[in-house]
Design an enzyme around this catalytic site. Structure first.
Site, PDB file in Angstrom:
ATOM      1  N   HIS A   6      39.594 -21.335  41.648  1.00  0.00           N
ATOM      2  CA  HIS A   6      39.561 -20.326  40.580  1.00  0.00           C
ATOM      3  C   HIS A   6      40.201 -20.824  39.289  1.00  0.00           C
ATOM      4  O   HIS A   6      40.083 -20.162  38.245  1.00  0.00           O
ATOM      5  CB  HIS A   6      40.252 -19.041  41.051  1.00  0.00           C
ATOM      6  CG  HIS A   6      39.585 -17.796  40.543  1.00  0.00           C
ATOM      7  ND1 HIS A   6      38.785 -17.772  39.436  1.00  0.00           N
ATOM      8  CD2 HIS A   6      39.599 -16.519  41.013  1.00  0.00           C
ATOM      9  CE1 HIS A   6      38.341 -16.552  39.217  1.00  0.00           C
ATOM     10  NE2 HIS A   6      38.821 -15.761  40.171  1.00  0.00           N
ATOM     11  N   ARG A   7      40.881 -21.954  39.325  1.00  0.00           N
ATOM     12  CA  ARG A   7      41.370 -22.541  38.069  1.00  0.00           C
ATOM     13  C   ARG A   7      40.208 -23.062  37.236  1.00  0.00           C
ATOM     14  O   ARG A   7      40.256 -23.072  36.004  1.00  0.00           O
ATOM     15  CB  ARG A   7      42.333 -23.699  38.357  1.00  0.00           C
ATOM     16  CG  ARG A   7      43.602 -23.332  39.096  1.00  0.00           C
ATOM     17  CD  ARG A   7      44.418 -24.565  39.428  1.00  0.00           C
ATOM     18  NE  ARG A   7      43.662 -25.509  40.242  1.00  0.00           N
ATOM     19  CZ  ARG A   7      44.117 -26.717  40.608  1.00  0.00           C
ATOM     20  NH1 ARG A   7      45.311 -27.106  40.202  1.00  0.00           N
ATOM     21  NH2 ARG A   7      43.387 -27.513  41.365  1.00  0.00           N
TER      22      ARG A   7
END
Length: 472
Positions: free
Chosen positions: A443-444
């Site tokens: 999700h980064r």
């Protein structure tokens, strides 16, 4: 002359390897670069060539032994290799000899044969305070250092008395030289809160190894090592209630990689159940076609091709997070990793430039990759450089899961088994072939919208392969 060959650094940043098998025995004559052993690193089994031409004089380690990098593993009797240590006539020659730089022997593995030394590797002592330079140790040094170390109690008693002041030098010497260990072992000790100064190393020359630190954490080092040694002979016949297996090789590397990935990259997993009846019908036609007559084509090949097409429309999932440079690195190529269960453990070899392959070539590459991995012949180059991965849990009858990212990658797709299920089809209930896809992403790097569009594109292709014409 006897030449000692020490285990080289195989160029993978590893500190130890396991001797899998010897291809030579004591008394065998070997040539330069002849393969003498199979060595298992944390990534692959590597063939180790001989750095000398001569006769095998001694095998220092047996198959199954884990050896630290730099430890001797085999000695050779090399004819015509004399002259390394010529006799010295006088003090002047012996004094100038150390100034001559050591010479490495030729070797095609890692950094080559280690430089020969007569004893333990020289270590520069660490002094508690501002010490006299260690390089000025000569005949005058004992006289100069005597007042600092041996006070009047050391002068007055006879020779039998020196044991009495031993506690004082021990306290002074303790901080001078840190315990012998490798950087990974020191980091492990720091993470676990273990003081290495209180440990006795079980490795070569007193080297503190990983097992010593883990045993110290459990609080009973000797008992722990004894249980590990006694477990293999039991084989279920002695009524043993537990079996202890040393963590090494691929299992050790996989564990470290999975922990690093799970606690570094924030994982998000999405699921999509797809009617893949059209894809399975296409698969049947391809198997019957003359163009694919000699190719083993499976649902994995269709999913892999669909992934490559969807990745071109959603390139964010083909990237990695560079923490050191604080950059997101997007790849313009696809090295497709395929998770493979092998006798040595989980491996993820990858197909280089998979995006450039047609369906037939991709199917052939998948067959070669899995067969090589299961045979234990996958090389280090095939295990590195992946950009995105697929894990086929469907072969085990599993529908879905939450796969952990391969370190350095932004996404991994799990494909479940194909099952016949009641499904809505053309406003009616029909028996259709259904598959569940599970996508985990970092999700980064990947937002929910990007991950969802990517997964939806793969599902669209598998639901109706003809939709590819609208995507390319």
């Amino acid at each position: 002359m006897i030449k000692e060959f020490r285990l080289p650094d195989l160029g993978e940043g590893l500190t130890e390897s396991e001797i899998v098998a010897w291809h030579v025995a004591v008394g065998d004559t070997v040539e330069l670069n002849q393969v003498i052993a199979d060595v298992e690193t944390a990534k692959a089994v590597v063939e180790l060539p001989s750095p000398y031409a001569g006769v095998v004089a001694k095998l220092h380690e047996q198959p199954g032994t884990v050896v630290e990098v730099g430890a001797p593993i085999v000695s050779f009797d090399v004819p015509g290799a004399g002259g390394d240590a010529p006799a010295t006539d006088g003090p002047d020659q012996s004094r100038s000899e150390p100034a001559e730089p050591p010479r490495r022997e030729p070797n095609l593995v890692g950094y080559g044969a280690a430089v020969e030394k007569s004893g333990r590797p020289a270590r520069r002592a660490r002094r508690a305070g501002a010490a006299v330079p260690a390089t000025t140790i000569d005949a005058a040094a004992p006289a100069a250092s005597a007042p600092a170390i041996s006070t009047e109690p050391a002068v007055t008693p006879p020779p039998a008395q020196p044991p009495a002041p031993a506690p004082a030098p021990a306290v002074a010497d303790a901080p001078r030289e840190r315990p012998r260990s490798t950087p990974p072992v020191r980091k492990l000790a720091r993470d676990l809160g273990i003081d290495l100064t209180g440990l006795t190393g079980s490795g070569p020359n007193g080297l503190i190894v990983r097992e010593d630190v883990l045993a110290a954490q459990q609080g009973n080092a000797p008992a722990s090592r004894q249980i590990t040694a006694e477990a293999p002979p039991s084989s279920g016949t002695g009524g043993e209630r537990v079996t202890r297996t040393p963590i090494r090789g691929v299992r050790k590397h996989t564990a470290a990689a999975m922990v690093a990935s799970a606690f570094t990259a924030p994982h998000v997993t999405e699921f999509l159940t797809v009617d893949v009846t059209a894809s399975m019908e296409l698969l049947g036609r391809l198997k019957a076609s003359r163009a694919f007559a000699d190719v083993r084509i499976t649902p994995l090949a269709l999913v892999a091709k669909a992934l490559c097409i969807a990745l071109d429309r959603n390139p964010t999932l083909n990237s990695r997070w560079d923490e050191a440079a604080q950059e997101i690195v997007q790849h313009h190529y696809v090295n497709l990793g395929i998770a493979a269960a092998t006798p040595r453990g989980l491996m993820v070899p990858n197909i280089k430039d998979a995006h450039e392959l047609g369906l037939r070539e991709l199917a052939e590459a998948l067959t070669d990759l899995t067969e090589t991995a299961r045979a234990g012949k996958t090389g280090p180059a095939d295990l590195s450089g992946g950009t995105i991965s697929i894990t086929n849990v469907g072969v085990f009858g599993i529908d879905a899961g939450t796969p952990i990212l391969n370190p350095g990658e932004a996404a991994i797709l799990a494909m479940g088994s194909v099952r016949k299920m009641p499904w809505e089809y053309k406003d009616e209930i029909a028996l259709r072939q259904v598959m569940t896809l599970s996508l985990s992403f970092d999700h980064r790097l990947v937002d929910g919208e990007q991950g969802s569009r990517f997964l939806a594109d793969i599902g669209t292709i598998l639901r109706d392969p003809g939709m590819v014409l609208t995507m390319v």
